[in-house]
Design an enzyme around this catalytic site. Structure first.
Site, PDB file in Angstrom:
ATOM      1  N   MET A 113     -92.746 -31.696 -19.146  1.00 19.20           N
ATOM      2  CA  MET A 113     -91.380 -31.175 -19.198  1.00 19.20           C
ATOM      3  C   MET A 113     -90.388 -32.255 -19.604  1.00 19.20           C
ATOM      4  SD  MET A 113     -91.768 -28.049 -18.849  1.00 19.20           S
ATOM      5  CE  MET A 113     -90.030 -27.732 -19.086  1.00 19.20           C
ATOM      6  N   GLU A 114     -90.635 -33.483 -19.195  1.00 21.22           N
ATOM      7  CA  GLU A 114     -89.753 -34.583 -19.577  1.00 21.22           C
ATOM      8  C   GLU A 114     -89.818 -34.831 -21.087  1.00 21.22           C
ATOM      9  OE1 GLU A 114     -90.097 -34.525 -15.331  1.00 21.22           O
ATOM     10  OE2 GLU A 114     -91.618 -34.372 -16.887  1.00 21.22           O
ATOM     11  N   ASP A 166     -75.220 -30.970 -32.551  1.00 21.11           N
ATOM     12  CA  ASP A 166     -73.855 -31.163 -32.075  1.00 21.11           C
ATOM     13  C   ASP A 166     -73.075 -32.114 -32.975  1.00 21.11           C
ATOM     14  OD1 ASP A 166     -71.648 -30.942 -30.189  1.00 21.11           O
ATOM     15  OD2 ASP A 166     -72.170 -32.989 -29.605  1.00 21.11           O
ATOM     16  N   LEU A 214     -87.620 -26.357 -10.795  1.00 25.93           N
ATOM     17  CA  LEU A 214     -88.773 -26.653  -9.961  1.00 25.93           C
ATOM     18  C   LEU A 214     -89.518 -27.924 -10.369  1.00 25.93           C
ATOM     19  CD1 LEU A 214     -90.070 -22.996  -9.523  1.00 25.93           C
ATOM     20  CD2 LEU A 214     -88.575 -24.319  -8.006  1.00 25.93           C
ATOM     21  N   CYS A 215     -88.929 -28.704 -11.270  1.00 26.17           N
ATOM     22  CA  CYS A 215     -89.544 -29.973 -11.669  1.00 26.17           C
ATOM     23  C   CYS A 215     -89.312 -31.034 -10.601  1.00 26.17           C
ATOM     24  CB  CYS A 215     -88.948 -30.465 -12.986  1.00 26.17           C
ATOM     25  SG  CYS A 215     -89.588 -29.620 -14.424  1.00 26.17           S
ATOM     26  N   HIS A 216     -90.312 -31.883 -10.430  1.00 25.13           N
ATOM     27  CA  HIS A 216     -90.185 -33.005  -9.502  1.00 25.13           C
ATOM     28  C   HIS A 216     -89.394 -34.133 -10.164  1.00 25.13           C
ATOM     29  CE1 HIS A 216     -93.788 -30.907  -8.012  1.00 25.13           C
ATOM     30  NE2 HIS A 216     -93.450 -31.407  -6.832  1.00 25.13           N
TER      31      HIS A 216
END
Length: 162
Positions: A114-115, A129, A76-78
């Site tokens: 969020m970014e 990793d 739901l992030c733009h």
């Protein structure tokens, strides 16, 4: 704190928030993550002796790339036109860990928390990793928003010292 979830509509369904009418403002977010490892693994990275190359440089690029792809990962992030992404990676040998700090910035209608969180998380995952062949029990922890500025909800500063 808002008493209503913005990503849930009146019917209880998830939806993307409409930001059309919001003002464009400068917005900044800073997030952090940590990855704990053995002293030997950390020394190998810092001294540039890892057989896969520069671990921190690779993690930094991965974090930057992830920030740009956040809307593809979080439903739901733009999609945002980020104007600055910075990923800082610092070895903390006294704690046998690496601190990752990600900053994201733009002039827009929605925040960049969020970014920044995605950048910090992905950089930590990339370190894992690249080093998992040497050490599998590394721990990624304390992924959190440090600070945000701008927008309707105002400024936020995380108050927990690390």
């Amino acid at each position: 704190m808002s008493e209503k979830f913005t990503h849930i509509n009146a019917d209880g369904n998830a939806h993307m928030v409409d930001v059309t009418e919001k003002n464009t403002t400068e917005r900044t977010a800073i997030a952090q993550a940590y990855i704990e490892m053995s002293a030997q693994t950390l020394t190998m990275i810092v001294e540039g002796k890892h057989h896969k190359g520069d671990v921190f440089a690779t993690a930094r690029i991965a974090g930057i790339m992830a920030a740009k792809k956040t809307s593809e990962l979080i439903p739901l992030c733009h999609p945002l036109m980020l104007t600055k992404i910075e990923v800082d990676i610092v070895a903390q040998p006294q704690h046998n860990r690496v601190q990752i700090t990600a900053l994201c910035k733009l002039a827009g209608k929605t925040g960049v928390e969020m970014e920044a969180l995605t950048a910090a998380s992905t950089a930590a995952l990339t370190i894992y990793d690249m080093c998992k062949a040497v050490q599998k029990d590394m721990i990624i922890s304390n992924i959190h928003l440090v600070e945000k500025q701008g927008g309707k909800s105002g400024n936020y500063l995380h108050n927990q010292a690390n």
